[in-house]
Design a protein around this motif. Structure first.
Motif, PDB file in Angstrom:
ATOM      1  N   MET A   1       0.842  -1.179   0.000  1.00  0.00           N
ATOM      2  CA  MET A   1       0.000   0.000   0.000  1.00  0.00           C
ATOM      3  C   MET A   1       0.885   1.240   0.000  1.00  0.00           C
ATOM      4  O   MET A   1       1.848   1.311   0.746  1.00  0.00           O
ATOM      5  CB  MET A   1      -0.906   0.025   1.223  1.00  0.00           C
ATOM      6  N   THR A   2       0.458   2.160  -0.773  1.00  0.00           N
ATOM      7  CA  THR A   2       1.236   3.384  -0.882  1.00  0.00           C
ATOM      8  C   THR A   2       0.741   4.391   0.132  1.00  0.00           C
ATOM      9  O   THR A   2      -0.326   4.241   0.741  1.00  0.00           O
ATOM     10  CB  THR A   2       1.093   3.979  -2.304  1.00  0.00           C
ATOM     11  N   LEU A   3       1.501   5.406   0.277  1.00  0.00           N
ATOM     12  CA  LEU A   3       1.149   6.491   1.191  1.00  0.00           C
ATOM     13  C   LEU A   3      -0.158   7.151   0.773  1.00  0.00           C
ATOM     14  O   LEU A   3      -0.994   7.506   1.612  1.00  0.00           O
ATOM     15  CB  LEU A   3       2.294   7.514   1.237  1.00  0.00           C
ATOM     16  N   THR A   4      -0.390   7.273  -0.502  1.00  0.00           N
ATOM     17  CA  THR A   4      -1.619   7.874  -1.016  1.00  0.00           C
ATOM     18  C   THR A   4      -2.830   7.021  -0.645  1.00  0.00           C
ATOM     19  O   THR A   4      -3.890   7.540  -0.266  1.00  0.00           O
ATOM     20  CB  THR A   4      -1.529   8.023  -2.549  1.00  0.00           C
ATOM     21  N   THR A   5      -2.696   5.726  -0.723  1.00  0.00           N
ATOM     22  CA  THR A   5      -3.795   4.814  -0.353  1.00  0.00           C
ATOM     23  C   THR A   5      -4.118   4.949   1.130  1.00  0.00           C
ATOM     24  O   THR A   5      -5.285   5.012   1.520  1.00  0.00           O
ATOM     25  CB  THR A   5      -3.412   3.360  -0.696  1.00  0.00           C
ATOM     26  N   TRP A   6      -3.065   4.973   1.949  1.00  0.00           N
ATOM     27  CA  TRP A   6      -3.281   5.141   3.402  1.00  0.00           C
ATOM     28  C   TRP A   6      -3.950   6.486   3.686  1.00  0.00           C
ATOM     29  O   TRP A   6      -4.837   6.577   4.537  1.00  0.00           O
ATOM     30  CB  TRP A   6      -1.949   5.046   4.157  1.00  0.00           C
ATOM     31  N   GLU A   7      -3.556   7.475   3.003  1.00  0.00           N
ATOM     32  CA  GLU A   7      -4.138   8.802   3.179  1.00  0.00           C
ATOM     33  C   GLU A   7      -5.612   8.795   2.772  1.00  0.00           C
ATOM     34  O   GLU A   7      -6.470   9.332   3.477  1.00  0.00           O
ATOM     35  CB  GLU A   7      -3.364   9.811   2.325  1.00  0.00           C
ATOM     36  N   LEU A   9      -7.607   6.169   2.738  1.00  0.00           N
ATOM     37  CA  LEU A   9      -8.326   5.372   3.737  1.00  0.00           C
ATOM     38  C   LEU A   9      -8.568   6.189   5.019  1.00  0.00           C
ATOM     39  O   LEU A   9      -9.627   6.088   5.638  1.00  0.00           O
ATOM     40  CB  LEU A   9      -7.561   4.089   4.053  1.00  0.00           C
ATOM     41  N   SER A  10      -7.593   6.975   5.412  1.00  0.00           N
ATOM     42  CA  SER A  10      -7.772   7.796   6.620  1.00  0.00           C
ATOM     43  C   SER A  10      -8.857   8.850   6.419  1.00  0.00           C
ATOM     44  O   SER A  10      -9.623   9.146   7.329  1.00  0.00           O
ATOM     45  CB  SER A  10      -6.457   8.439   7.048  1.00  0.00           C
ATOM     46  N   TYR A  11      -8.947   9.400   5.206  1.00  0.00           N
ATOM     47  CA  TYR A  11     -10.018  10.353   4.899  1.00  0.00           C
ATOM     48  C   TYR A  11     -11.391   9.678   4.946  1.00  0.00           C
ATOM     49  O   TYR A  11     -12.350  10.230   5.465  1.00  0.00           O
ATOM     50  CB  TYR A  11      -9.813  11.000   3.526  1.00  0.00           C
TER      51      TYR A  11
END
Length: 155
Positions: A1-7, A9-11
């Motif tokens: 998972m990339t940082l963008t995906t984690w970001e 998901l957090s949104y």
């Protein structure tokens, strides 16, 4: 998972899941509060039924009539006073636990059943006559409330 995906998901959690979780929590809190109120009302109602059993166990006092019972012996007057004390204690507990000036419809319906009991007993002459003595030391708001009902019923 990339940082963008984690970001992303957090949104999603912040925008959807967190408000949903807060809503569920508030719903459960409200439900628990309603259950607590129901249990309190049921306990006090059960206590009134127990009180009525005491009334039934003392038929010589004729406590279910509206008129004062004439020609009581000292022992009968003492029993009647103790029974009236029990009733005042029960009414005060109901008032303190159930009465509020800003009740929702469900609480108001429950309270009116207690007010009906208070009015019914306030129609009894000797109960009304003993109210000042019976209410001594009780909650002032409750005492005022019951005295007002008794005055209305005396008319």
């Amino acid at each position: 998972m990339t940082l963008t995906t984690w970001e992303l998901l957090s949104y999603i959690v912040t925008v959807v899941a967190l408000p949903f979780a807060i809503g569920v929590f508030l719903f459960e809190q409200r439900k628990a509060h309603e259950n607590e109120e129901e249990a309190t009302w049921q306990q006090i109602s059960d206590a009134y039924i127990d009180f009525l059993e005491v009334v039934l166990a003392n038929p010589d006092l004729k406590l279910r009539s509206q008129r004062a019972t004439p020609d009581l012996s000292d022992e009968q007057r003492e029993r009647m006073l103790v029974i009236f004390d029990m009733l005042i204690s029960l009414f005060e507990r109901a008032y303190l636990l159930l009465f509020d000036t800003q009740m929702n419809e469900k609480r108001r319906r429950r309270w009116h059943s207690w007010e009906d009991y208070m009015r019914e007993w306030s129609q009894r002459e000797d109960f009304r006559q003993r109210l000042p003595e019976l209410l001594r030391g009780e909650d002032p708001d409750f005492a005022h409330y019951l005295q007002r009902l008794a005055k209305e019923e005396a008319r």
